[in-house]
Enzyme design. Sequence first.
Site, PDB file in Angstrom:
ATOM      1  CE  LYS A 195      42.433  43.151  42.205  1.00  0.00           C
ATOM      2  NZ  LYS A 195      42.257  42.421  40.933  1.00  0.00           N
ATOM      3  NE  ARG A 206      38.719  36.956  37.237  1.00  0.00           N
ATOM      4  CZ  ARG A 206      39.734  37.672  37.757  1.00  0.00           C
ATOM      5  NH1 ARG A 206      40.283  37.310  38.900  1.00  0.00           N
ATOM      6  NH2 ARG A 206      40.185  38.747  37.131  1.00  0.00           N
ATOM      7  CG  HIS A 250      42.768  39.494  34.060  1.00  0.00           C
ATOM      8  ND1 HIS A 250      43.656  40.515  34.312  1.00  0.00           N
ATOM      9  CD2 HIS A 250      42.817  38.683  35.148  1.00  0.00           C
ATOM     10  CE1 HIS A 250      44.204  40.322  35.507  1.00  0.00           C
ATOM     11  NE2 HIS A 250      43.722  39.226  36.032  1.00  0.00           N
ATOM     12  NE  ARG A 275      42.529  44.954  33.791  1.00  0.00           N
ATOM     13  CZ  ARG A 275      42.602  44.288  32.634  1.00  0.00           C
ATOM     14  NH1 ARG A 275      42.222  44.862  31.502  1.00  0.00           N
ATOM     15  NH2 ARG A 275      43.043  43.042  32.613  1.00  0.00           N
ATOM     16  CE1 TYR A 291      46.430  29.745  75.021  1.00  0.00           C
ATOM     17  CE2 TYR A 291      46.983  31.173  73.170  1.00  0.00           C
ATOM     18  CZ  TYR A 291      46.283  30.944  74.343  1.00  0.00           C
ATOM     19  OH  TYR A 291      45.453  31.912  74.833  1.00  0.00           O
ATOM     20  CB  CYS A 308      48.678  34.370  71.126  1.00  0.00           C
ATOM     21  SG  CYS A 308      49.919  33.583  72.149  1.00  0.00           S
ATOM     22  CG  ASP A 327      44.738  39.272  70.947  1.00  0.00           C
ATOM     23  OD1 ASP A 327      44.039  39.554  69.961  1.00  0.00           O
ATOM     24  OD2 ASP A 327      44.349  38.548  71.883  1.00  0.00           O
TER      25      ASP A 327
HETATM   26  C1  LIG Z   1      43.321  42.560  40.124  1.00  0.00           C
HETATM   27  C2  LIG Z   1      43.238  42.793  38.668  1.00  0.00           C
HETATM   28  C3  LIG Z   1      44.227  43.527  38.005  1.00  0.00           C
HETATM   29  C4  LIG Z   1      45.497  43.984  38.680  1.00  0.00           C
HETATM   30  O1  LIG Z   1      46.416  42.913  38.690  1.00  0.00           O
HETATM   31  P1  LIG Z   1      47.902  43.114  39.242  1.00  0.00           P
HETATM   32  O2  LIG Z   1      48.527  41.781  39.041  1.00  0.00           O
HETATM   33  O3  LIG Z   1      47.780  43.450  40.684  1.00  0.00           O
HETATM   34  O4  LIG Z   1      48.523  44.202  38.466  1.00  0.00           O
HETATM   35  C5  LIG Z   1      44.024  43.813  36.666  1.00  0.00           C
HETATM   36  N1  LIG Z   1      42.931  43.380  36.014  1.00  0.00           N
HETATM   37  C6  LIG Z   1      41.979  42.634  36.611  1.00  0.00           C
HETATM   38  C7  LIG Z   1      40.807  42.174  35.814  1.00  0.00           C
HETATM   39  C8  LIG Z   1      42.108  42.301  37.950  1.00  0.00           C
HETATM   40  O5  LIG Z   1      41.165  41.558  38.525  1.00  0.00           O
END
Ligand SMILES: *Cc1c(COP(=O)(O)O)cnc(C)c1O
Length: 372
Positions: free
Chosen positions: A40, A140, A170, A223, A268, A314, A316
């Site tokens: 992602k 979430r 998660h 994941r 600046y 700055c 750039d």
């Molecule tokens: C982003 C995400 C992950 C990956 O997490 P990491 O800490 O980068 O390994 C896994 N599961 C879900 C639902 C996520 O949103």
Amino acid sequence: MAVGWHRPTKLVIDTQAIKENVWNEVKRMPQGSELFAVVKANGYGHGAVQTAKAAILGGATGFCVAILDEAIELREAGITEPILILSIVDVSYIDVLLKYDLSVTVATQEWLEQAIDRLNHIETQGPLKIHIKVDTGMGRIGFTTPKTVKQAVELAQSTQLVVWEGLFTHFSTADEKDVSYFEKQTQRFQAVLSALFELPKYVHVSNSATALWHPDNVGNMIRFGIAMYGLNPSGHMLPEVYPLKPALSLVSQLIHVKELAAGEGIGYGNTYTTTENEWIGTIPIGYADGWLRHLQGFSVLVNGQKCEIVGRICMDQCMIRLPEKVSVGTTVTLVGHDHGADITLQMVADKLETIHYEVACTFSDRMPREYK
Ligand SMILES: *Cc1c(COP(=O)(O)O)cnc(C)c1O
């Protein structure tokens, strides 16, 4: 956005490191487990398609993205492995999900009902692959009780229009020393599993931190995100289980070098004044590239020597204090390895009082990415 191909500032991505990080995880996973690479947010700033290709070479068999467009990007680049979209996609895009053969997260009964209704009315061939998300304490998205998960499963199984492909949750504290909340979430997920009579193809609970520090957790797919990029998910908190190899470097060049007498102002707001004869170099990177103003006072590497960023950064450009006269065109390493010295994304994150995830995602697309 115009990409700075004609400016000597670039992100260099070591695809071999990504491949090795994936492989090091794949070879310690139990038999029958799969690794889905999380790409992602443009592969956490590393480039989604190139990261995905490197991950396949390391043994990844699928991908996770956050939004529909990221999944489409992978498909259009020729990636044919399963792709799961982790966040909620509006039901009006179901035909797009089908067209690209994407798996989608289901977090409410209403969404599933609307999806089935829509599937009944569109011409595109299904079925739609769904992963049911359980909220065990992240707060979430997802179903919060075994009963509501069961209802969703029953609805999914009552029709040929959807395939129940996955069940997942998660963790919010898998990267911490204190495991009490992690265990509470694990128990809640176990309660969901016990309430079901059968399980889908993929049961998955592990992000990088869970995979690294709780490898015996339930599930048959992980994941794998941040660790694939070679970054410790916990920051400084927990030791790496095996060496993770950082994949991203950020390099530039000195485009201007001058000697200033004592008492001259830089940048600046004139926040830095030379205190003696000083060599000041200018590098072509600024906050528009994601090299944020708060990095004033941080150091970069020139010939392996640390040079302080002086004056305000700055949009750039920014200025650094050199130990001596250095030629224009000399490489400046902002993140990475140079002559035995290192600047890590973690060090940048510490200076910015944030996490390396955020630093990597903040680098802007104005900087070209070079793959090696
Ligand atoms: C982003 C995400 C992950 C990956 O997490 P990491 O800490 O980068 O390994 C896994 N599961 C879900 C639902 C996520 O949103």
